[in-house]
Design a protein around this motif. Structure first.
Motif, mmCIF file in Angstrom:
data_model
loop_
_atom_site.group_PDB
_atom_site.id
_atom_site.type_symbol
_atom_site.label_atom_id
_atom_site.label_comp_id
_atom_site.label_asym_id
_atom_site.label_seq_id
_atom_site.Cartn_x
_atom_site.Cartn_y
_atom_site.Cartn_z
ATOM 1 N N PRO A 199 46.164 5.343 1.199
ATOM 2 C CA PRO A 199 46.094 4.406 0.077
ATOM 3 C C PRO A 199 47.446 3.891 -0.399
ATOM 4 O O PRO A 199 47.524 2.840 -1.024
ATOM 5 C CB PRO A 199 45.407 5.214 -1.025
ATOM 6 C CG PRO A 199 45.693 6.637 -0.679
ATOM 7 C CD PRO A 199 45.766 6.697 0.817
ATOM 8 N N ASN A 200 48.520 4.646 -0.101
ATOM 9 C CA ASN A 200 49.838 4.220 -0.568
ATOM 10 C C ASN A 200 50.927 4.876 0.277
ATOM 11 O O ASN A 200 50.643 5.716 1.145
ATOM 12 C CB ASN A 200 50.016 4.550 -2.054
ATOM 13 C CG ASN A 200 49.780 6.018 -2.335
ATOM 14 O OD1 ASN A 200 50.336 6.907 -1.686
ATOM 15 N ND2 ASN A 200 48.932 6.296 -3.319
ATOM 16 N N SER A 201 52.152 4.504 0.004
ATOM 17 C CA SER A 201 53.299 4.996 0.778
ATOM 18 C C SER A 201 53.483 6.498 0.643
ATOM 19 O O SER A 201 53.824 7.182 1.615
ATOM 20 C CB SER A 201 54.579 4.279 0.337
ATOM 21 O OG SER A 201 54.461 2.904 0.575
ATOM 22 N N ASN A 202 53.248 7.048 -0.552
ATOM 23 C CA ASN A 202 53.412 8.480 -0.754
ATOM 24 C C ASN A 202 52.405 9.273 0.080
ATOM 25 O O ASN A 202 52.751 10.282 0.702
ATOM 26 C CB ASN A 202 53.277 8.836 -2.236
ATOM 27 C CG ASN A 202 53.638 10.285 -2.492
ATOM 28 O OD1 ASN A 202 54.688 10.750 -2.062
ATOM 29 N ND2 ASN A 202 52.758 10.998 -3.167
ATOM 30 N N ALA A 203 51.153 8.830 0.112
ATOM 31 C CA ALA A 203 50.123 9.498 0.921
ATOM 32 C C ALA A 203 50.485 9.428 2.402
ATOM 33 O O ALA A 203 50.283 10.399 3.147
ATOM 34 C CB ALA A 203 48.760 8.860 0.663
ATOM 35 N N LEU A 204 51.037 8.317 2.819
ATOM 36 C CA LEU A 204 51.475 8.143 4.205
ATOM 37 C C LEU A 204 52.565 9.156 4.544
ATOM 38 O O LEU A 204 52.499 9.848 5.575
ATOM 39 C CB LEU A 204 51.976 6.709 4.386
ATOM 40 C CG LEU A 204 52.485 6.301 5.741
ATOM 41 C CD1 LEU A 204 51.429 6.473 6.814
ATOM 42 C CD2 LEU A 204 52.942 4.847 5.681
ATOM 43 N N TYR A 205 53.534 9.289 3.680
ATOM 44 C CA TYR A 205 54.613 10.267 3.873
ATOM 45 C C TYR A 205 54.043 11.684 3.975
ATOM 46 O O TYR A 205 54.391 12.448 4.878
ATOM 47 C CB TYR A 205 55.614 10.165 2.725
ATOM 48 C CG TYR A 205 56.669 11.240 2.745
ATOM 49 C CD1 TYR A 205 57.726 11.185 3.657
ATOM 50 C CD2 TYR A 205 56.612 12.305 1.862
ATOM 51 C CE1 TYR A 205 58.701 12.174 3.687
ATOM 52 C CE2 TYR A 205 57.584 13.299 1.883
ATOM 53 C CZ TYR A 205 58.624 13.223 2.796
ATOM 54 O OH TYR A 205 59.579 14.210 2.819
ATOM 55 N N GLU A 206 53.155 12.040 3.058
ATOM 56 C CA GLU A 206 52.572 13.389 3.048
ATOM 57 C C GLU A 206 51.784 13.673 4.320
ATOM 58 O O GLU A 206 51.805 14.793 4.834
ATOM 59 C CB GLU A 206 51.697 13.588 1.812
ATOM 60 C CG GLU A 206 52.480 13.593 0.509
ATOM 61 C CD GLU A 206 53.547 14.693 0.427
ATOM 62 O OE1 GLU A 206 53.341 15.778 1.001
ATOM 63 O OE2 GLU A 206 54.582 14.452 -0.220
ATOM 64 N N LEU A 207 51.095 12.677 4.867
ATOM 65 C CA LEU A 207 50.354 12.860 6.117
ATOM 66 C C LEU A 207 51.299 13.183 7.268
ATOM 67 O O LEU A 207 51.025 14.067 8.090
ATOM 68 C CB LEU A 207 49.531 11.621 6.440
ATOM 69 C CG LEU A 207 48.251 11.447 5.645
ATOM 70 C CD1 LEU A 207 47.705 10.034 5.782
ATOM 71 C CD2 LEU A 207 47.214 12.464 6.098
ATOM 72 N N PHE A 208 52.426 12.488 7.352
ATOM 73 C CA PHE A 208 53.393 12.759 8.424
ATOM 74 C C PHE A 208 54.025 14.140 8.269
ATOM 75 O O PHE A 208 54.178 14.870 9.240
ATOM 76 C CB PHE A 208 54.437 11.654 8.522
ATOM 77 C CG PHE A 208 54.075 10.604 9.524
ATOM 78 C CD1 PHE A 208 54.573 10.633 10.803
ATOM 79 C CD2 PHE A 208 53.200 9.602 9.185
ATOM 80 C CE1 PHE A 208 54.212 9.690 11.745
ATOM 81 C CE2 PHE A 208 52.810 8.641 10.111
ATOM 82 C CZ PHE A 208 53.317 8.683 11.395
ATOM 83 N N VAL A 209 54.361 14.515 7.047
ATOM 84 C CA VAL A 209 54.959 15.831 6.802
ATOM 85 C C VAL A 209 53.960 16.927 7.178
ATOM 86 O O VAL A 209 54.311 17.900 7.850
ATOM 87 C CB VAL A 209 55.422 15.964 5.332
ATOM 88 C CG1 VAL A 209 55.786 17.395 4.995
ATOM 89 C CG2 VAL A 209 56.607 15.029 5.087
ATOM 90 N N ALA A 210 52.714 16.772 6.773
ATOM 91 C CA ALA A 210 51.693 17.778 7.082
ATOM 92 C C ALA A 210 51.473 17.897 8.582
ATOM 93 O O ALA A 210 51.319 19.005 9.107
ATOM 94 C CB ALA A 210 50.385 17.424 6.382
ATOM 95 N N ASN A 211 51.491 16.785 9.297
ATOM 96 C CA ASN A 211 51.267 16.838 10.737
ATOM 97 C C ASN A 211 52.463 17.373 11.493
ATOM 98 O O ASN A 211 52.307 17.931 12.571
ATOM 99 C CB ASN A 211 50.825 15.464 11.255
ATOM 100 C CG ASN A 211 49.362 15.246 10.972
ATOM 101 O OD1 ASN A 211 48.518 15.812 11.639
ATOM 102 N ND2 ASN A 211 49.069 14.464 9.952
ATOM 103 N N ALA A 212 53.649 17.234 10.945
ATOM 104 C CA ALA A 212 54.827 17.851 11.558
ATOM 105 C C ALA A 212 54.748 19.363 11.429
ATOM 106 O O ALA A 212 55.126 20.106 12.333
ATOM 107 C CB ALA A 212 56.097 17.315 10.928
ATOM 108 N N ALA A 213 54.220 19.835 10.299
ATOM 109 C CA ALA A 213 54.103 21.273 10.064
ATOM 110 C C ALA A 213 53.115 21.914 11.035
ATOM 111 O O ALA A 213 53.236 23.079 11.353
ATOM 112 C CB ALA A 213 53.673 21.540 8.622
ATOM 113 N N GLU A 214 52.141 21.131 11.524
ATOM 114 C CA GLU A 214 51.139 21.647 12.465
ATOM 115 C C GLU A 214 51.685 21.804 13.879
ATOM 116 O O GLU A 214 51.076 22.475 14.688
ATOM 117 C CB GLU A 214 49.922 20.716 12.509
ATOM 118 C CG GLU A 214 49.105 20.721 11.256
ATOM 119 C CD GLU A 214 47.938 19.751 11.346
ATOM 120 O OE1 GLU A 214 47.665 19.217 12.447
ATOM 121 O OE2 GLU A 214 47.288 19.534 10.319
ATOM 122 N N CYS A 215 52.790 21.159 14.166
ATOM 123 C CA CYS A 215 53.321 21.178 15.540
ATOM 124 C C CYS A 215 54.035 22.476 15.865
ATOM 125 O O CYS A 215 54.634 23.097 15.070
ATOM 126 C CB CYS A 215 54.283 20.012 15.755
ATOM 127 S SG CYS A 215 53.489 18.421 15.575
#
Length: 150
Positions: A134-150
């Motif tokens: 929905p916004n830039s902050n949510a986009l950032y959080e999605l990338f951070v969360a997916n990096a943590a899964e790697c």
């Protein structure tokens, strides 16, 4: 590590771009504004596209905008731009909603960002969550969360 590679201000949501050249320009704006690359880097991407075609369109919905470090890279950083209205980089190419721009001074420093991007785009549900953020902050959080899964 991802939080040093991708800053919140480098995540953008945009309605649309005028064409693929504008897509490259818009994807690189945060990196140029932050001093991570120069206009020469953008020109290098455009020159490479003229020579090789849109080599950075990796799959439907994703373009990994990049060029070699020898042309205007000042530091390693990543930017993510999501377009509500997709762009095509060639007539026969797929629609692209997500522009991941990379400026890297070497072949190693940006790998966490590539892993996070791959983690997202290997899973259609995750990719849709990024596209529909929905916004830039949510986009950032999605990338951070997916990096943590790697």
């Amino acid at each position: 590590m991802i939080k040093t590679l991708l800053k919140p201000e480098n995540c953008l949501k945009k309605e649309k771009v005028s064409d693929w050249r504008d897509a490259i320009h818009q994807a690189l704006v945060p990196l140029r504004n932050g001093g991570w690359c120069t206009e020469e880097y953008e020109q290098s991407v455009l020159d490479n596209t003229a020579k090789f075609g849109p080599y950075y369109v990796l799959c439907p919905d994703l373009a990994l905008i990049h060029a070699g470090p020898e042309k205007g890279v000042n530091g390693t950083q990543m930017a993510v731009t999501v377009l509500n209205e997709p762009v095509r980089f060639s007539e026969e190419g797929p629609d692209v909603h997500v522009l991941v721009a990379l400026a890297a001074i070497d072949k190693e420093a940006h790998m966490e960002g590539i892993r996070a991007t791959a983690n997202i785009f290997m899973d259609p549900d995750k990719a849709q969550r990024v596209i529909q953020a929905p916004n830039s902050n949510a986009l950032y959080e999605l990338f951070v969360a997916n990096a943590a899964e790697c």
